[in-house]
Design an enzyme around this catalytic site. Structure first.
Site, mmCIF file in Angstrom:
data_model
loop_
_atom_site.group_PDB
_atom_site.id
_atom_site.type_symbol
_atom_site.label_atom_id
_atom_site.label_comp_id
_atom_site.label_asym_id
_atom_site.label_seq_id
_atom_site.Cartn_x
_atom_site.Cartn_y
_atom_site.Cartn_z
ATOM 1 N N HIS A 24 0.802 -1.223 0.000
ATOM 2 C CA HIS A 24 0.000 0.000 0.000
ATOM 3 C C HIS A 24 0.844 1.287 0.000
ATOM 4 O O HIS A 24 0.743 2.150 0.864
ATOM 5 C CB HIS A 24 -1.132 0.008 1.023
ATOM 6 C CG HIS A 24 -0.831 -0.331 2.456
ATOM 7 N ND1 HIS A 24 0.145 0.256 3.175
ATOM 8 C CD2 HIS A 24 -1.455 -1.194 3.294
ATOM 9 C CE1 HIS A 24 0.118 -0.207 4.414
ATOM 10 N NE2 HIS A 24 -0.828 -1.099 4.508
ATOM 11 N N HIS A 78 -5.211 -9.961 13.549
ATOM 12 C CA HIS A 78 -5.394 -8.712 12.785
ATOM 13 C C HIS A 78 -6.099 -9.079 11.479
ATOM 14 O O HIS A 78 -5.734 -10.055 10.828
ATOM 15 C CB HIS A 78 -4.006 -8.122 12.513
ATOM 16 C CG HIS A 78 -3.966 -6.880 11.701
ATOM 17 N ND1 HIS A 78 -4.987 -5.975 11.648
ATOM 18 C CD2 HIS A 78 -2.975 -6.375 10.896
ATOM 19 C CE1 HIS A 78 -4.648 -4.968 10.850
ATOM 20 N NE2 HIS A 78 -3.439 -5.195 10.377
ATOM 21 N N GLU A 80 -6.334 -7.276 8.610
ATOM 22 C CA GLU A 80 -5.879 -6.754 7.312
ATOM 23 C C GLU A 80 -5.620 -7.935 6.386
ATOM 24 O O GLU A 80 -5.182 -9.009 6.804
ATOM 25 C CB GLU A 80 -4.638 -5.860 7.454
ATOM 26 C CG GLU A 80 -4.387 -5.082 6.168
ATOM 27 C CD GLU A 80 -3.360 -3.941 6.279
ATOM 28 O OE1 GLU A 80 -2.743 -3.767 7.338
ATOM 29 O OE2 GLU A 80 -3.178 -3.239 5.262
ATOM 30 N N ASP A 82 -3.556 -9.002 4.246
ATOM 31 C CA ASP A 82 -2.312 -9.768 4.113
ATOM 32 C C ASP A 82 -2.249 -10.907 5.142
ATOM 33 O O ASP A 82 -1.477 -11.843 4.980
ATOM 34 C CB ASP A 82 -1.073 -8.856 4.220
ATOM 35 C CG ASP A 82 -1.093 -7.913 5.397
ATOM 36 O OD1 ASP A 82 -2.189 -7.517 5.832
ATOM 37 O OD2 ASP A 82 -0.007 -7.567 5.890
ATOM 38 N N HIS A 145 -1.967 -2.771 14.282
ATOM 39 C CA HIS A 145 -1.942 -1.710 13.334
ATOM 40 C C HIS A 145 -3.311 -1.085 13.035
ATOM 41 O O HIS A 145 -3.391 0.049 12.574
ATOM 42 C CB HIS A 145 -1.293 -2.321 12.073
ATOM 43 C CG HIS A 145 -1.272 -1.578 10.831
ATOM 44 N ND1 HIS A 145 -1.490 -2.116 9.611
ATOM 45 C CD2 HIS A 145 -1.040 -0.261 10.606
ATOM 46 C CE1 HIS A 145 -1.374 -1.217 8.671
ATOM 47 N NE2 HIS A 145 -1.103 -0.079 9.235
ATOM 48 N N ASP A 164 1.617 -7.336 13.324
ATOM 49 C CA ASP A 164 2.426 -6.358 12.586
ATOM 50 C C ASP A 164 3.572 -5.757 13.413
ATOM 51 O O ASP A 164 4.602 -5.369 12.847
ATOM 52 C CB ASP A 164 1.537 -5.205 12.093
ATOM 53 C CG ASP A 164 0.786 -5.555 10.813
ATOM 54 O OD1 ASP A 164 1.221 -6.463 10.090
ATOM 55 O OD2 ASP A 164 -0.235 -4.905 10.541
ATOM 56 N N TYR A 192 10.383 -0.433 8.284
ATOM 57 C CA TYR A 192 9.019 -0.911 8.577
ATOM 58 C C TYR A 192 8.369 -0.043 9.656
ATOM 59 O O TYR A 192 7.227 0.404 9.527
ATOM 60 C CB TYR A 192 9.113 -2.365 9.033
ATOM 61 C CG TYR A 192 7.807 -3.038 9.332
ATOM 62 C CD1 TYR A 192 7.173 -3.820 8.371
ATOM 63 C CD2 TYR A 192 7.212 -2.920 10.576
ATOM 64 C CE1 TYR A 192 5.979 -4.459 8.651
ATOM 65 C CE2 TYR A 192 6.024 -3.544 10.870
ATOM 66 C CZ TYR A 192 5.416 -4.317 9.902
ATOM 67 O OH TYR A 192 4.229 -4.949 10.187
ATOM 68 N N HIS A 225 5.402 -10.428 9.871
ATOM 69 C CA HIS A 225 6.204 -10.164 8.675
ATOM 70 C C HIS A 225 7.693 -10.307 9.019
ATOM 71 O O HIS A 225 8.153 -9.751 10.025
ATOM 72 C CB HIS A 225 5.996 -8.734 8.164
ATOM 73 C CG HIS A 225 4.601 -8.445 7.695
ATOM 74 N ND1 HIS A 225 4.068 -9.006 6.551
ATOM 75 C CD2 HIS A 225 3.636 -7.642 8.204
ATOM 76 C CE1 HIS A 225 2.836 -8.554 6.380
ATOM 77 N NE2 HIS A 225 2.542 -7.740 7.371
HETATM 78 FE FE1 FEO Z 1 -1.686 -4.377 9.052
HETATM 79 FE FE2 FEO Z 1 0.531 -6.813 7.923
HETATM 80 O O1 FEO Z 1 -1.111 -5.852 8.048
#
Ligand code: FEO
Length: 396
Positions: A24, A78, A80, A82, A145, A164, A192, A225
């Site tokens: 994004h 989370h 989101e 991903d 996040h 995250d 990050y 991640h």
């Molecule tokens: Fe807030 Fe890795 O997504």
């Protein structure tokens, strides 16, 4: 596709996305990973899923350990996409699984994926889930996040899975911090933080204090991640505290774009003056630079100097886009300055200053502006601005 053991009966079952180059708007030159963890006990729990195109890798790794049909819980830290977009696919097979998430998580999953009659267990900070010999403790982490976010802590093994938080966009065949080039890891961890978590700095400080108050002392931090921190998890925690308090090097970053070279000439002159004063400075022309890399440098700097030529009574589009990005990320404890060139009416510097002031950033006056091409007087004012910024940095 093999799972990787994190501690006994806890496996990394995620996916490596070697080719992601944009998350994004954040340029991810080293790709990323979507980490999911499988905990095998009397009850089996999957912590997070992966981005939908990688669902096959997730399933392959899980099946090396257990059948999907035998999973009892899917923890969604989370929503989101991903992390959650494989959930509908996984739930088709893990039909007896209960989804464990926050109230906001349940609401968001239902809005994203519709009503499926899934079983939900909503949890709050302090709630525990016993799997047999292992116990999960949950800590809500709104805005780290998104509002739904939470951390999951595996008590007996002291493994924190904070989704995250503490992550990096870094694809690698290695999974652990003691296996990878530390300079690359630190570079990506800082990038990050600067591009994802910086706006939530005060929440991060409070969350780290809350973890301590709850008596959680992670020996392993396994984010969603990048690389898992197992050799010295306290290192990344203390870096997050430093970054969140706005601690930075005595350094400056110049971010500019140029039309016919005038603004660039001014940028170089300011950089020379800062460097001559003994302060480190980095210069980025937006047309050829990654925003994400610039944000990492801003995280580590005490001053940011923005330059633009005037076009149509305003700033360059690249500068405008960058200002939208950087103001949204809200870097703390920086001083700001501006410069630019124009042909007749001007407008770029005035509009940049207005945006910075509206964001309540500390802007050093006066800005430096040059008409058409900088004269020797204009360049002298650039040198003076550079010297002033250097002295301010040294005194901070
Ligand atoms: Fe807030 Fe890795 O997504």
């Amino acid at each position: 596709m093999n799972p990787v053991e994190v501690v006994e009966n806890v496996y990394w079952v995620g996916a490596v996305d070697w080719n992601l180059r944009d998350f994004h708007g954040y340029e991810t030159r080293r790709g990323t990973t979507y980490n999911a963890y499988l905990i095998v006990d009397e009850k089996k729990a999957l912590v997070d899923t992966v981005k939908h195109p990688f669902r096959g890798m997730l399933v392959d790794r899980i099946r090396k350990v257990t059948n999907l049909e035998d999973i009892n819980y899917i923890i969604i830290n989370h929503i989101e996409k991903d992390h959650s977009s494989s959930l509908p696919y996984i739930m088709q097979q893990a039909q007896k699984a209960t989804i464990v998430t926050t109230e906001r998580g349940k609401e968001g999953l239902t809005k994203y994926y519709g009503e499926h009659g899934w079983n939900f267990l909503t949890v709050k900070t302090g709630d525990e889930l016993n799997l047999g010999n292992k116990t999960l403790k949950f800590v809500e982490a709104p805005m780290l996040h998104w509002p739904d976010s939470m951390f999951t802590y595996l008590q007996e093994d002291s493994v924190l899975m904070p989704n995250d938080a503490f992550g990096q966009h870094l694809a690698s065949s290695q999974r652990f911090d003691d296996e990878i080039d530390w300079d690359v890891l630190m570079d990506e961890a800082a990038k990050y933080y600067a591009n994802i978590l910086m706006p939530m700095a005060s929440l991060i400080v409070r969350k780290i204090e809350e973890l301590r108050d709850l008596g959680l002392k992670p020996k392993i931090i396994a984010p969603s991640h990048g690389i898992i921190w197992r050799s010295s998890p306290e290192k990344i925690v203390s870096l997050y505290l430093e970054w969140s308090k706005g601690e930075a090097e005595k350094a400056a970053v110049i971010v500019y774009d140029t039309m016919w070279g005038s603004t660039e000439k001014m940028a170089y002159e300011i950089a020379e003056a800062i460097g001559r004063s003994g302060v480190k400075v980095k210069l980025f022309r937006l047309h050829v630079s990654d925003k994400a890399e610039i944000m990492k440098e801003i995280l580590n700097a005490k001053a940011v100097i923005i330059g633009s030529p005037t076009i149509n009574n305003s700033m360059f589009l690249t500068v405008s886009a960058f200002l939208t990005y950087v103001i949204g990320l809200r870097p703390r404890e920086k001083v700001w300055a501006t410069f630019g060139s124009y042909g007749w009416g001007g407008g770029a510097v005035r509009k940049i200053n207005k945006l910075l002031e509206e964001a309540r950033f500390e802007v050093i006056e006066p800005s430096v502006q040059a008409q058409y091409a900088p004269t020797e007087d204009d360049l002298q004012r650039c040198r003076e601005l550079g010297g002033k910024i250097a002295e301010m940095i040294k005194s901070k």
